[in-house]
Scaffold this motif. Structure first.
Motif, PDB file in Angstrom:
ATOM      1  N   ALA A  20      40.985  62.204   4.872  1.00  0.00           N
ATOM      2  CA  ALA A  20      40.000  63.230   5.219  1.00  0.00           C
ATOM      3  C   ALA A  20      40.687  64.503   5.709  1.00  0.00           C
ATOM      4  O   ALA A  20      40.282  65.626   5.381  1.00  0.00           O
ATOM      5  CB  ALA A  20      39.055  62.697   6.297  1.00  0.00           C
ATOM      6  N   LEU A  21      41.737  64.333   6.497  1.00  0.00           N
ATOM      7  CA  LEU A  21      42.483  65.484   7.006  1.00  0.00           C
ATOM      8  C   LEU A  21      43.121  66.255   5.854  1.00  0.00           C
ATOM      9  O   LEU A  21      43.121  67.495   5.839  1.00  0.00           O
ATOM     10  CB  LEU A  21      43.560  65.002   7.978  1.00  0.00           C
ATOM     11  CG  LEU A  21      44.397  66.088   8.677  1.00  0.00           C
ATOM     12  CD1 LEU A  21      43.511  66.945   9.555  1.00  0.00           C
ATOM     13  CD2 LEU A  21      45.507  65.441   9.501  1.00  0.00           C
ATOM     14  N   GLY A  22      43.650  65.532   4.871  1.00  0.00           N
ATOM     15  CA  GLY A  22      44.284  66.184   3.728  1.00  0.00           C
ATOM     16  C   GLY A  22      43.308  67.007   2.909  1.00  0.00           C
ATOM     17  O   GLY A  22      43.605  68.147   2.531  1.00  0.00           O
ATOM     18  N   PHE A  23      42.131  66.451   2.644  1.00  0.00           N
ATOM     19  CA  PHE A  23      41.141  67.187   1.864  1.00  0.00           C
ATOM     20  C   PHE A  23      40.682  68.449   2.595  1.00  0.00           C
ATOM     21  O   PHE A  23      40.432  69.481   1.978  1.00  0.00           O
ATOM     22  CB  PHE A  23      39.936  66.293   1.563  1.00  0.00           C
ATOM     23  CG  PHE A  23      40.167  65.357   0.415  1.00  0.00           C
ATOM     24  CD1 PHE A  23      40.316  65.840  -0.877  1.00  0.00           C
ATOM     25  CD2 PHE A  23      40.240  63.992   0.619  1.00  0.00           C
ATOM     26  CE1 PHE A  23      40.534  64.974  -1.942  1.00  0.00           C
ATOM     27  CE2 PHE A  23      40.459  63.117  -0.440  1.00  0.00           C
ATOM     28  CZ  PHE A  23      40.606  63.610  -1.723  1.00  0.00           C
ATOM     29  N   LEU A  50      37.593  60.289  15.630  1.00  0.00           N
ATOM     30  CA  LEU A  50      37.030  58.958  15.841  1.00  0.00           C
ATOM     31  C   LEU A  50      37.973  57.846  15.385  1.00  0.00           C
ATOM     32  O   LEU A  50      38.005  56.769  15.998  1.00  0.00           O
ATOM     33  CB  LEU A  50      35.694  58.828  15.102  1.00  0.00           C
ATOM     34  CG  LEU A  50      34.546  59.672  15.665  1.00  0.00           C
ATOM     35  CD1 LEU A  50      33.279  59.478  14.833  1.00  0.00           C
ATOM     36  CD2 LEU A  50      34.264  59.313  17.120  1.00  0.00           C
ATOM     37  N   ASN A  51      38.763  58.107  14.350  1.00  0.00           N
ATOM     38  CA  ASN A  51      39.672  57.065  13.862  1.00  0.00           C
ATOM     39  C   ASN A  51      41.007  57.056  14.601  1.00  0.00           C
ATOM     40  O   ASN A  51      41.546  55.996  14.904  1.00  0.00           O
ATOM     41  CB  ASN A  51      39.905  57.226  12.359  1.00  0.00           C
ATOM     42  CG  ASN A  51      38.768  56.650  11.532  1.00  0.00           C
ATOM     43  OD1 ASN A  51      38.324  55.537  11.790  1.00  0.00           O
ATOM     44  ND2 ASN A  51      38.284  57.393  10.567  1.00  0.00           N
ATOM     45  N   PHE A  52      41.569  58.211  14.906  1.00  0.00           N
ATOM     46  CA  PHE A  52      42.839  58.241  15.622  1.00  0.00           C
ATOM     47  C   PHE A  52      42.678  57.758  17.059  1.00  0.00           C
ATOM     48  O   PHE A  52      43.617  57.208  17.641  1.00  0.00           O
ATOM     49  CB  PHE A  52      43.423  59.658  15.614  1.00  0.00           C
ATOM     50  CG  PHE A  52      44.289  59.942  14.422  1.00  0.00           C
ATOM     51  CD1 PHE A  52      45.659  59.914  14.510  1.00  0.00           C
ATOM     52  CD2 PHE A  52      43.716  60.220  13.184  1.00  0.00           C
ATOM     53  CE1 PHE A  52      46.458  60.166  13.406  1.00  0.00           C
ATOM     54  CE2 PHE A  52      44.495  60.474  12.075  1.00  0.00           C
ATOM     55  CZ  PHE A  52      45.876  60.446  12.186  1.00  0.00           C
ATOM     56  N   SER A  53      41.513  57.970  17.640  1.00  0.00           N
ATOM     57  CA  SER A  53      41.271  57.517  19.006  1.00  0.00           C
ATOM     58  C   SER A  53      40.968  56.027  19.074  1.00  0.00           C
ATOM     59  O   SER A  53      40.994  55.428  20.152  1.00  0.00           O
ATOM     60  CB  SER A  53      40.103  58.301  19.619  1.00  0.00           C
ATOM     61  OG  SER A  53      38.896  58.009  18.923  1.00  0.00           O
ATOM     62  N   GLY A  54      40.661  55.427  17.927  1.00  0.00           N
ATOM     63  CA  GLY A  54      40.304  54.014  17.898  1.00  0.00           C
ATOM     64  C   GLY A  54      38.843  53.739  18.186  1.00  0.00           C
ATOM     65  O   GLY A  54      38.416  52.582  18.196  1.00  0.00           O
ATOM     66  N   VAL A  68      30.748  61.362  11.164  1.00  0.00           N
ATOM     67  CA  VAL A  68      30.645  60.113  11.920  1.00  0.00           C
ATOM     68  C   VAL A  68      30.425  58.942  10.969  1.00  0.00           C
ATOM     69  O   VAL A  68      31.024  57.871  11.123  1.00  0.00           O
ATOM     70  CB  VAL A  68      29.496  60.193  12.950  1.00  0.00           C
ATOM     71  CG1 VAL A  68      29.328  58.853  13.665  1.00  0.00           C
ATOM     72  CG2 VAL A  68      29.768  61.289  13.978  1.00  0.00           C
ATOM     73  N   GLY A  69      29.571  59.151   9.963  1.00  0.00           N
ATOM     74  CA  GLY A  69      29.333  58.092   8.988  1.00  0.00           C
ATOM     75  C   GLY A  69      30.592  57.716   8.224  1.00  0.00           C
ATOM     76  O   GLY A  69      30.888  56.538   8.026  1.00  0.00           O
ATOM     77  N   CYS A  70      31.364  58.713   7.806  1.00  0.00           N
ATOM     78  CA  CYS A  70      32.623  58.438   7.086  1.00  0.00           C
ATOM     79  C   CYS A  70      33.636  57.745   7.985  1.00  0.00           C
ATOM     80  O   CYS A  70      34.352  56.836   7.540  1.00  0.00           O
ATOM     81  CB  CYS A  70      33.213  59.747   6.557  1.00  0.00           C
ATOM     82  SG  CYS A  70      32.330  60.436   5.145  1.00  0.00           S
ATOM     83  N   ALA A  71      33.726  58.182   9.240  1.00  0.00           N
ATOM     84  CA  ALA A  71      34.694  57.592  10.171  1.00  0.00           C
ATOM     85  C   ALA A  71      34.427  56.111  10.379  1.00  0.00           C
ATOM     86  O   ALA A  71      35.356  55.314  10.541  1.00  0.00           O
ATOM     87  CB  ALA A  71      34.645  58.330  11.507  1.00  0.00           C
ATOM     88  N   LEU A  72      33.167  55.744  10.370  1.00  0.00           N
ATOM     89  CA  LEU A  72      32.804  54.338  10.579  1.00  0.00           C
ATOM     90  C   LEU A  72      32.809  53.551   9.275  1.00  0.00           C
ATOM     91  O   LEU A  72      33.275  52.405   9.224  1.00  0.00           O
ATOM     92  CB  LEU A  72      31.411  54.270  11.209  1.00  0.00           C
ATOM     93  CG  LEU A  72      30.893  52.889  11.626  1.00  0.00           C
ATOM     94  CD1 LEU A  72      31.832  52.241  12.640  1.00  0.00           C
ATOM     95  CD2 LEU A  72      29.486  53.008  12.207  1.00  0.00           C
ATOM     96  N   GLY A  73      32.318  54.151   8.200  1.00  0.00           N
ATOM     97  CA  GLY A  73      32.136  53.420   6.957  1.00  0.00           C
ATOM     98  C   GLY A  73      33.374  53.267   6.097  1.00  0.00           C
ATOM     99  O   GLY A  73      33.610  52.200   5.524  1.00  0.00           O
TER     100      GLY A  73
END
Length: 505
Positions: free
Chosen positions: A165-168, A335-339, A388-393
């Motif tokens: 996601a960061l790359g895009f 959301l993903n890097f923080s766990g 948020v949806g992408c981070a979780l899904g």
């Protein structure tokens, strides 16, 4: 330190130190993850960074529109076509070896692209980068599954997913910055220090793992999957330009369907299939597959259309438009890097997490569709909900796919994950773009085939407002179609995943 049993189907290189995962995972797993994530970031960046250089390439290389299209598509076509083959090769010959080879090929392709002095050379270099990119995208995820203990997989995959996601998001920004200070070739040469660092780190840190059963190479399967997937992706990306009923698109789509059907038939009969079709009888796997395709469908299509809305309707320049969409990727990264996303996944369980992620993404698409009249605030709300949806899904689906496949087939699992992401993204752009174009064409003069053309031919301010209103209406319709598709897909995926849990799969 207590040691778990070796993963079934894995073997260690002769003379190497013991590298089987322990309950804590590999001692340097987080450092390894940082290194392979940096390599992966470079690969993902090259999916989008070239867009910023199009004006420079047109001027300095005399590139025609068809040349520009092939410069962009050569990379994605080769990469998407080879993902399954690359994953299978990693399982058979060693994931560390293929990761090293992928970095080397990507670096050589970047060097050739940066020094190219003709459109043909640049297209060929981009195709070479696609080969390296396919090896990197499959082996990085496979290595993550090997070096982390099962209880850490969700968090590690979340970080791996956030890098994409960061790359895009950063591709257009980095491309714009580099072009403001250097010549166009610098956007490729900047990869070289990252490749050099990655090669040193992979050789010294990453443990080797592969399928010790030594399945024979499925050469025909590799050829069929490469041709079929490349043809399918080409048909999808060519549809909006040439028309979905054009001979070129229909012929390419027919080739894709025929070759992929032959691939499925071959894989069901060969003793050592590259892709074991029995995976699709696993409801956990099938549910994750459906969810992943829909989540990339919604995200890819939304960003494609939203970028046009920000530039053509709200009047943003490319750099400002890139910054405006950054909150989506920023939300995924945080959301993903923080766990946090991994904790939600563990607490909610995969079926509920997938359904919640799809509801959030669908709500985000609805917000973008219905709140465009409020300007950027409505768009921002939609981006945050999708983020948020992408981070979780995304991690939930990737984890479900990888955990439903034997560890010995981790490379193939990563190839499936990457192939579905590419397909879903391309399908989202194609389908939502087609809805937008059909709605727009119904509301503006037939001669105007695009928003810029319609604006250029508009007679007066009132006519321009009508054209922009037609485009906004098309955007609203396309986003609502996307929202319904994502929500329906989420329900199907969650149902299959719930059934798999109850069946103990």
């Amino acid at each position: 330190m207590t040691t778990s049993s070796p993963e079934q189907g894995q073997e260690q290189e002769p003379g190497a130190a013991r590298t089987e995962p322990t309950v804590q995972g590999h001692p340097q797993r987080w450092l390894i993850l940082a290194v392979i994530s940096l390599a992966q970031l470079t690969v993902v960046l090259d999916n989008t960074v070239l867009n910023a250089a199009i004006p420079s390439l047109t001027d300095e290389l005399g590139a025609a529109t068809s040349d520009i299209q092939w410069m962009i598509n050569a990379y994605s076509l080769v990469q998407s076509g080879l993902l399954l083959t690359a994953g299978s090769a990693a399982d058979r010959y060693g994931r560390k070896k293929m990761l090293t080879a992928g970095l080397a090929l990507f670096g050589l392709g970047s060097l050739a692209a940066g020094l190219a002095d003709s459109t043909g050379q640049l297209i060929a270099a981009r195709a070479g980068m696609g080969v390296g990119g396919a090896l990197l995208l499959t082996t990085t995820l496979a290595v993550v599954m090997q070096i982390f203990a099962p209880e850490e997989h969700a968090k590690a995959i979340g970080i791996w997913s956030a890098v994409s996601a960061l790359g895009f998001a950063c591709g257009p920004l980095i491309g714009g910055f580099m072009l403001d200070h250097f010549w166009w070739g610098a956007i490729f040469l900047i990869n070289l220090p990252v490749v050099a660092l990655g090669l040193v780190a992979v050789v010294t840190l990453v443990p080797e793992s592969k399928n010790r059963q030594g399945d024979r190479p499925d050469l025909l399967g590799a050829l069929l999957s490469t041709i079929g997937m490349a043809a399918l992706v080409y048909a999808i990306i060519s549809g909006p330009e040439h028309g979905w009923t054009s001979g070129r698109v229909l012929a390419t789509a027919a080739v894709a369907v025929g070759v992929l059907a032959l691939f499925a038939h071959w894989e069901s009969r060969v003793p050592y299939p590259m892709l074991d079709l029995s995976f699709f009888r696993n409801q956990r796997f099938t549910g994750a597959v459906a969810g992943l395709m829909l989540i990339t469908f919604g995200m890819g299509g939304a960003l494609f259309l939203l970028t046009q809305h920000l530039q053509f309707v709200l009047g943003y320049d490319p750099l400002r438009a890139g910054l405006a969409t950054a909150p989506l990727a920023g939300t995924v990264v945080v959301l993903n890097f923080s766990g946090i996303a991994a904790k939600w996944l563990v607490k909610l369980g995969t079926p509920v997490a997938v359904m919640l992620s799809m509801v959030l993404m669908s709500a985000g698409l609805v917000a973008i569709a219905t709140l465009t009249g409020t300007g950027y605030p409505g768009t921002l709300l939609g981006l945050l909900l999708i983020g948020v949806g992408c981070a979780l899904g995304n991690p939930a689906m990737a984890h479900a796919i990888m955990s439903s496949i034997p560890p010995a087939k981790a490379g193939v699992g990563a190839g499936i994950n990457g192939t579905l992401a590419e397909f879903g993204n391309g399908l989202g752009v194609a389908v939502l773009g087609a809805v937008l174009n059909s709605r727009f064409a119904a509301l503006v003069p037939v001669a105007a085939t695009s928003l810029p053309a319609a604006l250029a031919s508009a007679d007066g301010a009132a006519e321009r407002e009508r054209v922009i209103g037609a485009f906004s209406s098309g955007l609203e319709s396309s986003q609502l179609v996307g929202a319904v598709a994502v929500l329906a897909g989420g329900a199907v995926a969650a149902l299959l995943l719930r059934r798999a849990e109850r069946a103990g799969v």
